[in-house]
Design a protein around this motif. Structure first.
Motif, PDB file in Angstrom:
ATOM      1  N   MET A 182       0.760  -1.154   0.054  1.00 18.14           N
ATOM      2  CA  MET A 182      -0.382   0.191   0.058  1.00 18.14           C
ATOM      3  C   MET A 182       0.833   1.373  -0.545  1.00 18.14           C
ATOM      4  O   MET A 182       2.492   1.298   0.466  1.00 18.14           O
ATOM      5  N   GLY A 217      -8.742   7.398   2.414  1.00 18.51           N
ATOM      6  CA  GLY A 217      -8.485   6.215   1.737  1.00 18.51           C
ATOM      7  C   GLY A 217      -7.823   6.614   0.161  1.00 18.51           C
ATOM      8  O   GLY A 217      -7.497   5.708   0.417  1.00 18.51           O
ATOM      9  N   PHE A 250      -4.323   3.637  -1.884  1.00 22.11           N
ATOM     10  CA  PHE A 250      -4.447   2.911  -3.024  1.00 22.11           C
ATOM     11  C   PHE A 250      -3.087   2.739  -3.626  1.00 22.11           C
ATOM     12  O   PHE A 250      -2.447   3.630  -4.203  1.00 22.11           O
ATOM     13  N   TYR A 259      -2.186   2.422  -6.764  1.00 23.89           N
ATOM     14  CA  TYR A 259      -1.869   2.595  -8.485  1.00 23.89           C
ATOM     15  C   TYR A 259      -1.258   1.683  -9.023  1.00 23.89           C
ATOM     16  O   TYR A 259      -0.207   1.854  -8.378  1.00 23.89           O
ATOM     17  N   TYR A 293      -4.842  -5.526  -1.516  1.00 24.80           N
ATOM     18  CA  TYR A 293      -4.890  -4.035  -0.555  1.00 24.80           C
ATOM     19  C   TYR A 293      -6.636  -4.226  -0.469  1.00 24.80           C
ATOM     20  O   TYR A 293      -7.533  -3.656   0.178  1.00 24.80           O
ATOM     21  N   ARG A 294      -7.714  -4.490  -1.546  1.00 22.49           N
ATOM     22  CA  ARG A 294      -8.679  -4.309  -1.838  1.00 22.49           C
ATOM     23  C   ARG A 294      -9.523  -5.469  -0.344  1.00 22.49           C
ATOM     24  O   ARG A 294     -10.335  -4.500  -0.177  1.00 22.49           O
ATOM     25  N   ALA A 299      -9.192  -2.711   2.622  1.00 21.78           N
ATOM     26  CA  ALA A 299     -10.174  -1.899   2.915  1.00 21.78           C
ATOM     27  C   ALA A 299     -11.180  -2.642   2.352  1.00 21.78           C
ATOM     28  O   ALA A 299     -12.199  -1.641   3.342  1.00 21.78           O
ATOM     29  N   SER A 300     -11.925  -3.264   2.017  1.00 22.77           N
ATOM     30  CA  SER A 300     -13.468  -3.588   2.256  1.00 22.77           C
ATOM     31  C   SER A 300     -13.235  -3.930   3.566  1.00 22.77           C
ATOM     32  O   SER A 300     -14.585  -3.262   4.123  1.00 22.77           O
ATOM     33  N   SER A 337     -13.164   3.015   0.663  1.00 18.68           N
ATOM     34  CA  SER A 337     -13.593   3.151  -0.424  1.00 18.68           C
ATOM     35  C   SER A 337     -12.066   2.527  -1.117  1.00 18.68           C
ATOM     36  O   SER A 337     -11.372   3.140  -0.992  1.00 18.68           O
ATOM     37  N   VAL A 338     -12.417   2.193  -2.198  1.00 18.03           N
ATOM     38  CA  VAL A 338     -11.065   1.469  -3.448  1.00 18.03           C
ATOM     39  C   VAL A 338     -11.571   2.101  -4.733  1.00 18.03           C
ATOM     40  O   VAL A 338     -12.929   2.105  -4.587  1.00 18.03           O
TER      41      VAL A 338
END
Length: 415
Positions: free
Chosen positions: A120, A326, A330, A332, A368-369, A372-373, A378-379
């Protein structure tokens, strides 16, 4: 607020969590039949004395790590080369680390080659280009005026970054080139560990440097440097430090990796939640165990209160962020790919890699998702993002080879 107050606040946080059944471990709520239980419960995370180590440090200090069933052991390191070596040989499990360092190790650029992972992003923004007071006294206070002085007063000009493939080296290269200065043929670039930047400038070892805070503000406080540009001037909301580890660690301990990510995400969210929390963070990380500087070297710029050392002050809305709802964290794919384009631009990579494939190998989007979830963070839907940098050139990740070749100033081109 004194350290005693911070410790009390931390204890209160832990007590609140305990009474709500959140610690230790969240086992009852989160771990389905133990299947998500961290495989390794103690995690050594290396850090360099910089303000942006804060989310890792505060995750430990405030007990967010225990909440997710792990114990973070922050370990202070002397240089980015040391962090690299200890990650590669397993002395460190993870690190607060330069984005480009992880990519450089993965590709074996100028050192050991090992498959790596970015879990992250830890922060956006909050670094700067510092020029010496001696240069400023001659009128060099930004890129264009520096270029003018260098053209008029010919000599060898020396600038420092913190690691050859790292963010600061790339910001310094990009900033010089945006001003028309070829960082390869028109200047000398050296590597200096962050905490040694100010001392090296004081004795005249360099004309300028790019580093994270608090060392740019420290140079102003000590009367030896001025801030020519912040890195958010170069690229608004740019990627900076990441939580990095080896690909082997993620394969072997996926639950541990996710648990640490959640603890660090919570710490970043806590830091960004209020001015009071930012001040508590500054008090904590200023301690000699961490950054080892005065609190006033840290606490202004993390609130966006900037001065350039020449009498100008301003409030910067794009100051260092650790969470920003958030948006910061993320990983990217386009962020990682950008560093590869600059490694190619400056000759660290001899040929174009498969930019997208490398980023997909390194950046742990799925993990990561999941983290975060679980935290209802939010992603973004898109793994790419678009940005315009200081020279007006837009980066969107769509054609990285064309982007890397499109610069007028680059390796192999005299300027």
């Amino acid at each position: 607020m004194g350290r005693r107050s911070i410790v009390k606040a931390a204890a209160a946080t832990a007590a609140t969590a305990a009474t709500t059944g959140l610690i230790p471990g969240l086992q009852a709520a989160v771990y389905a039949a133990g299947s998500d239980k961290p495989e390794k419960e103690e995690v050594r995370i290396g850090f360099i004395p910089l303000t942006d180590c804060a989310s890792v440090v505060m995750a430990s200090v405030l007990g967010f790590d225990k909440k997710y069933g792990v114990k973070i052991v922050p370990t202070k390191e002397a240089s980015w080369a040391g962090v690299r070596d200890k990650l590669v040989n397993g002395e460190l499990d993870m690190a607060h680390v330069l984005y480009g360092l992880i990519y450089g190790v993965h590709l074996g650029l100028g050192g050991p080659k090992k498959d790596m992972a970015v879990l992250m992003a830890l922060n956006n923004n909050g670094q700067a280009i510092t020029l010496s007071k001696a240069l400023a006294d001659k009128g060099a206070v930004d890129g264009p005026s520096l270029a003018k002085l260098m053209a008029k007063e010919k000599r060898e000009y020396t600038f420092a970054g913190t690691f050859p493939t790292g963010t600061h080296a790339m910001w310094m290269h990009y900033w010089l080139a945006a001003a028309g200065i070829n960082p390869l043929s028109g200047a000398k670039l050296i590597t200096v560990p962050p905490p040694q930047m100010v001392a090296n400038m004081r004795v005249g070892n360099m004309d300028g440097f790019c580093v994270g805070e608090p060392w740019n503000h420290r140079a102003i406080m000590d009367g030896i440097g001025i801030t020519a540009n912040t890195t958010q001037d170069i690229w608004k909301d740019h990627p900076e430090k990441v939580l990095g580890t080896t690909a082997d660690f993620v394969k072997k301990y996926p639950n541990t990796a996710r648990a640490v990510m959640m603890a660090v995400l919570e710490a970043g969210r806590w830091i960004d939640a209020s001015l009071q929390n930012k001040m508590k963070m500054a008090e904590t990380v200023a301690d000699k165990s961490y950054v080892n500087t005065s609190v006033d070297a840290i606490n202004q710029r993390i609130l966006g209160r900037y001065q350039n050392g020449l009498g100008k002050t301003w409030d910067d809305p794009n100051h260092m962020k650790f969470f920003n709802d958030g948006a910061v964290n993320f990983p990217y794919l386009s962020d990682g790919m950008w560093f590869l384009t600059q490694h190619k631009r400056w000759g660290l990579l001899k040929a174009h890699p498969d930019y997208l494939a490398v980023a997909k190998q390194i950046n742990q989007i799925d993990l990561y998702r999941e983290a975060a979830s679980a935290m209802k963070i939010s992603v973004p839907k898109d793994v790419m993002r678009t940005s315009k940098l200081i020279d007006g050139v837009v980066w969107d990740g769509k054609d990285p080879a064309k982007y890397a070749e499109g610069f007028r100033i680059k390796a192999g081109v005299a300027a």
